[in-house]
Design a protein around this motif. Structure first.
Motif, short mmCIF file in Angstrom:
data_model
loop_
_atom_site.label_atom_id
_atom_site.label_comp_id
_atom_site.label_asym_id
_atom_site.label_seq_id
_atom_site.Cartn_x
_atom_site.Cartn_y
_atom_site.Cartn_z
N ARG A 49 -5.49 7.95 44.40
CA ARG A 49 -6.06 8.92 45.33
C ARG A 49 -6.57 8.23 46.60
O ARG A 49 -6.38 8.72 47.71
N MET A 50 -7.22 7.08 46.44
CA MET A 50 -7.72 6.35 47.60
C MET A 50 -6.57 5.89 48.49
O MET A 50 -6.67 5.97 49.72
N GLU A 51 -5.49 5.41 47.88
CA GLU A 51 -4.32 4.98 48.66
C GLU A 51 -3.71 6.16 49.41
O GLU A 51 -3.35 6.03 50.58
N GLU A 52 -3.62 7.31 48.76
CA GLU A 52 -3.10 8.50 49.42
C GLU A 52 -3.98 8.91 50.59
O GLU A 52 -3.49 9.26 51.66
N ASP A 53 -5.30 8.84 50.39
CA ASP A 53 -6.24 9.18 51.46
C ASP A 53 -6.09 8.23 52.64
O ASP A 53 -6.15 8.66 53.80
N LYS A 54 -5.93 6.94 52.35
CA LYS A 54 -5.77 5.96 53.44
C LYS A 54 -4.50 6.24 54.23
O LYS A 54 -4.50 6.18 55.46
N LYS A 55 -3.41 6.55 53.53
CA LYS A 55 -2.16 6.84 54.22
C LYS A 55 -2.31 8.09 55.08
O LYS A 55 -1.77 8.15 56.18
N ALA A 56 -3.04 9.06 54.58
CA ALA A 56 -3.24 10.30 55.33
C ALA A 56 -4.10 10.07 56.57
O ALA A 56 -3.93 10.74 57.57
N GLN A 57 -5.02 9.12 56.49
CA GLN A 57 -5.89 8.84 57.63
C GLN A 57 -5.23 7.94 58.66
O GLN A 57 -5.74 7.79 59.76
N GLY A 58 -4.13 7.33 58.31
CA GLY A 58 -3.46 6.43 59.24
C GLY A 58 -3.95 5.01 59.08
O GLY A 58 -4.48 4.63 58.04
N ALA A 59 -3.77 4.22 60.11
CA ALA A 59 -4.14 2.81 60.05
C ALA A 59 -5.63 2.64 59.85
O ALA A 59 -6.43 3.40 60.37
N ILE A 60 -5.99 1.60 59.12
CA ILE A 60 -7.41 1.30 58.91
C ILE A 60 -7.85 0.26 59.94
O ILE A 60 -7.03 -0.48 60.48
N SER A 61 -9.11 0.22 60.19
CA SER A 61 -9.62 -0.71 61.18
C SER A 61 -9.52 -2.15 60.69
O SER A 61 -9.36 -2.41 59.50
#
Length: 93
Positions: free
Chosen positions: A62-74
């Motif tokens: 779920r966390m990986e899916e959320d990160k992909k949905a949010q785009g690039a991380i800082s």
């Protein structure tokens, strides 16, 4: 105790999904004896880490899916994730 199977169960609920994690606990032939109770508790104790592992796998996905949905991380988040679980001492520049 009845001779029907019992379930060790955890439920994850979020606004967009619900996930049920279940492990069947075999019914004890008799819980009258100390040995039967001890065996039942040992079975339960062995199932708890399996339940936790299933939950952890699901939440990581779920966390990986959320990160992909949010785009690039800082850049800071990327460093923090790379060093997760390790003590990092930042040097003064």
């Amino acid at each position: 105790m009845a001779n029907s199977p019992l379930n060790l169960q955890a439920v994850y609920t979020a606004p967009d999904t619900t996930k049920v994690f279940t492990h069947e606990i075999p019914a004890a032939s008799s819980t009258d004896s100390f040995a039967a109770k001890q065996s039942h508790l040992a079975t339960l104790q062995s199932l708890i880490p399996k339940l936790q592992e299933g939950i952890n796998v699901f939440l990581t996905e779920r966390m990986e899916e959320d990160k992909k949905a949010q785009g690039a991380i800082s850049e800071k988040e990327a460093r923090e994730e790379e060093n997760y679980g390790e003590e990092v001492v930042e040097e003064d520049a």
